[in-house]
Design a protein around this motif. Structure first.
Motif: not given
Length: 333
Positions: A71-74, A99-102, A152-154
């Motif tokens: 559940g991390l945003g970043r 990464l799959r979890g955004n 910031t890239e992708g």
């Protein structure tokens, strides 16, 4: 109205720079207090469930292991350039799941090295602190380097140092809670000048209190020529001609601006780059000598000792035996 709550994870490795951790957490804590909202949460993440000692000698117990975190945003890597995962396969699997979890991944200062070692960033450009640039290029020649304070890239955000991550946290606060809250947080910490992500890093001039961009134009141009000719040395007379000066005028201008001759300045630039390669790569010392433009290792070793008071071999051994963060040796930015 605030956006959805964001949880930030800081992935720490032994010897991580403590300033990078506090520069993440403190502005977010202040934003919550000022706004009266729990807009941000944070947690310290580590590969193993045991205390991790920072470069300052202060140990932090992780809130969660990398394998367990959800559940991390970043998630931002905080480490020295030498840091590696003890179990790279397991760590990469956990990062790919995030990464799959955004979850967006990133790194602060020396943390860009273990992030790049995961190969997850592929060939995307990354922000690398100027004091690690030579070592990074040596290990990752195919990865483009940005000289901006933040890139910031992708799904990846790389941040050059501790003060730059403070700026980045202010940007997140503005996005979530608005400019008024962001400005008040900045004022709480007497941080009046907020750099944009695209601003170039400040690089100090050697042995002066000025950054390179504050030097006289022709002196700064000469320094850029020096930087472009580390591996293949250039004559001072050639540099003078390239910047439109006589060798004598360049000599006078350099001494007035920096307190030293162009030749001494150029040698110190080469030695500083050599020290990055000595401390943060495993390249043989002979190879390091060639990489900074020396045809014979003997001359290189002599100049290295004259500059740093220690041989490159002893310098590397001392660094390896300390097993602490890079920011004990070089600044975190």
């Amino acid at each position: 109205m605030k956006k959805e709550e964001m949880t930030l994870g800081i992935l720490v490795f032994p010897g991580f720079p403590m300033a990078c951790l506090t520069s993440c957490i403190e502005p977010l804590r202040a934003a919550n207090e000022i706004s009266g909202q729990d807009a941000f949460r944070w947690m310290v993440v580590a590969e193993k469930n045991e205390p991790v000692q920072s470069s300052a000698g202060v140990a932090f117990s992780p809130d969660c292991t990398l394998a367990e975190v959800r559940g991390l945003g970043r998630l931002l890597f905080a480490s020295s350039p030498n840091s590696v995962f003890e179990d790279p396969s397991k760590a990469n699997a956990a990062l790919q799941r995030l990464l799959r979890g955004n979850t967006k991944l990133g790194a602060i200062s020396g943390g860009v090295f273990p992030l790049a070692r995961t190969r997850l960033t592929e060939d995307q450009p990354l922000s690398v602190h100027w004091c690690y640039e030579a070592a990074f290029k040596a290990e990752f020649p195919a990865i483009p380097i940005k000289d901006t304070v933040v890139c910031t890239e992708g799904s990846f955000t790389t941040i050059s140092g501790a003060s730059a991550v403070f700026d980045h946290m202010l940007t997140l606060i503005e996005d979530s809670l608005g400019g008024d809250v962001m400005a008040e947080v900045a004022c709480w910490f007497q941080h009046p000048f907020i750099r944009s992500a695209t601003m170039s890093q400040k690089v100090p001039a050697i042995s002066t209190a000025k950054s390179q961009d504050l030097l006289p134009k022709q002196v700064a141009r000469a320094i850029r020529h020096f930087a472009e000719h580390i591996e293949s040395p250039i004559q001072i007379s050639e540099v003078a001609e390239a910047v439109g000066l006589s060798a004598r005028s360049l000599e006078r201008g350099f001494k007035k601006a920096t307190g030293q001759s162009p030749l001494n300045y150029y040698r110190k630039m080469r030695m500083n780059q050599a020290r990055q390669l000595v401390l943060y790569t495993n390249d043989p010392i002979t190879e390091v000598a060639y990489m900074v433009g020396y045809s014979t290792p003997g001359s290189f070793m002599r100049h290295y000792r004259e500059t740093f008071g220690v041989t490159p071999i002893s310098d590397r051994r001392a660094k390896n035996s300390m097993r602490v963060g890079s920011d004990d040796v070089l600044p975190s930015g």
